[in-house]
Write a protein that holds these residues in place. Sequence first.
Motif, mmCIF file in Angstrom:
data_model
loop_
_atom_site.group_PDB
_atom_site.id
_atom_site.type_symbol
_atom_site.label_atom_id
_atom_site.label_comp_id
_atom_site.label_asym_id
_atom_site.label_seq_id
_atom_site.Cartn_x
_atom_site.Cartn_y
_atom_site.Cartn_z
ATOM 1 N N PHE A 243 -9.596 -4.575 2.751
ATOM 2 C CA PHE A 243 -8.722 -5.453 3.517
ATOM 3 C C PHE A 243 -7.506 -5.808 2.665
ATOM 4 N N LEU A 244 -6.327 -5.396 3.107
ATOM 5 C CA LEU A 244 -5.076 -5.671 2.402
ATOM 6 C C LEU A 244 -4.361 -6.812 3.116
ATOM 7 N N ASP A 245 -4.556 -8.024 2.609
ATOM 8 C CA ASP A 245 -3.926 -9.192 3.221
ATOM 9 C C ASP A 245 -2.490 -9.323 2.729
ATOM 10 N N GLU A 246 -1.615 -9.830 3.599
ATOM 11 C CA GLU A 246 -0.189 -10.005 3.288
ATOM 12 C C GLU A 246 0.418 -8.712 2.752
ATOM 13 N N ILE A 247 0.209 -7.640 3.477
ATOM 14 C CA ILE A 247 0.692 -6.327 3.051
ATOM 15 C C ILE A 247 2.211 -6.285 2.963
ATOM 16 N N ALA A 285 -3.207 -6.904 7.062
ATOM 17 C CA ALA A 285 -2.903 -8.142 7.781
ATOM 18 C C ALA A 285 -1.560 -8.681 7.321
ATOM 19 N N THR A 286 -0.881 -9.358 8.225
ATOM 20 C CA THR A 286 0.393 -9.987 7.895
ATOM 21 C C THR A 286 0.707 -11.088 8.894
ATOM 22 N N ASN A 287 1.442 -12.104 8.423
ATOM 23 C CA ASN A 287 1.986 -13.091 9.356
ATOM 24 C C ASN A 287 3.504 -12.962 9.440
ATOM 25 N N ALA A 288 4.042 -11.904 8.816
ATOM 26 C CA ALA A 288 5.479 -11.646 8.847
ATOM 27 C C ALA A 288 5.838 -10.751 10.029
ATOM 28 N N LYS A 289 7.079 -10.778 10.408
ATOM 29 C CA LYS A 289 7.575 -9.882 11.448
ATOM 30 C C LYS A 289 8.043 -8.606 10.756
ATOM 31 N N LEU A 290 7.187 -7.609 10.745
ATOM 32 C CA LEU A 290 7.452 -6.399 9.970
ATOM 33 C C LEU A 290 8.686 -5.653 10.470
#
Length: 464
Positions: A243-247, A285-290
């Motif tokens: 699991f790669l969080d905040e990729i 996973a990310t909470n950013a707008k990639l």
Amino acid sequence: MSQKHIVVVDDDPKIGDLFAKVLQRDGYAVQAYTRASDFLDTLDSGDPPDLVLTDLMMPDVSGMQLLEALSDKGITIPVILMTAHSSVQTAVEAMRMGAFHYLQKPVNLEEMRALLSKALDLYSDKQELQEIKRERKKKNSVSKIIGTSDEVQEVRDTIQTLKDIPNTIVLVRGETGTGKNLVAQTIHYESRWASGRFMEINCAALPDNLLESELFGYEKGAFTDARAAKPGLLEVSDGGTLFLDEIDSMSLPLQAKLLSFLESREFRRLGGTENIKVSTRIVCATNAKLEERVAEKEFRKDLLYRINVVTLQLPPLRRMGDDAVTIAEKVAAGFATEFHKPFEGFTPEAEEILKGHDWPGNVRELRNVLERALIFAKTPTLDASDLILLKSDAFAAPEDDSDAFKFRSRGSLEDLEHAYIRHTLAEMKAPFSEVAKVLGISKKTLWEKRKKYNLDEEVEALAA
């Protein structure tokens, strides 16, 4: 510790009686049978023993047939075969079929004791490990993803669909505190990868050089402190999930290396020359707008395409309505059990607060509020007064001067930092590199603060 139950099966009653006496003196509960069929009949109405010691060559049911019968019944216990010298090859074949080991006749009693002890210890460890895995699977089952909305049901359905799909990359998107880690673990434990390890790493928590070595490992001498070779998380989680969080926090060079691995499923350790191939499932996973990060040339477009095969969008708590109360009840019940305090639900006023609050920190914030509430609650039913929420006026923009910054008295330093960065982003409306310079921090630190406080959503709300 409960007494271990051992069954001895040998068509010679003298051998059965001898072994029974020896093992009973060692503290075991022992039953001896001269016919394997008689022992198998007992399994239909009782619990299986902890270990079976059986002769290989018997007239009614052989040791090999006994091994097969136990397997057909779904009974996984250590089986030790006793065999004459001429049948050793057959015993070795039986080990390939699942027998623990074999003893050669005439049996050395000390050798038998040592082998039995080893088999029981290993079996006990195996059972304990299986129980841990069962508990983890139960803890991370899809039923733990609470909610009746279409968005939540779609998340559950997708996890079930992914159960047996090999090597599919999953991207979990959502605001901070929406449960991306829980979803990642559920994807793992609800799939055929559950027998492998679940490993996770926060890509924002490490500088590039450490993150690279953590992911890909290194060979001895790859750099100054590399005194021994070390496998990376991609190797450690082979057959499982990484699991790669905040990729989105990965640097562009490291993104390129990750993309190369995702395309080929092969990589080299730092300082290595050999390609290593693994079957690790990757969940990001990310909470950013990639898409915005791609436009700003801070995230690779080809990597976004590669990880965006299956996307799970987690809804924020403020949009979940009645589900927010259901989640709160589950969380509060957990704290009540931990604190040994009664909990009987929420008053109608408390439920309205749970459904009406904007929850910028989502479930993470909810947990903090409920933990505090359960600690100080005077009654089993939580009221509105028990729910101490973050004051919204801590972030209120001043009405008289758009260029001024005001902050309520007695706020925490964290609240102050949150409010000031929010104010500066909204007031400047400039590229993040310029905002970072004004704040006196690096662009990477500003990204981390934006994610920590979910500032993108708040600044957009101000502009609307």
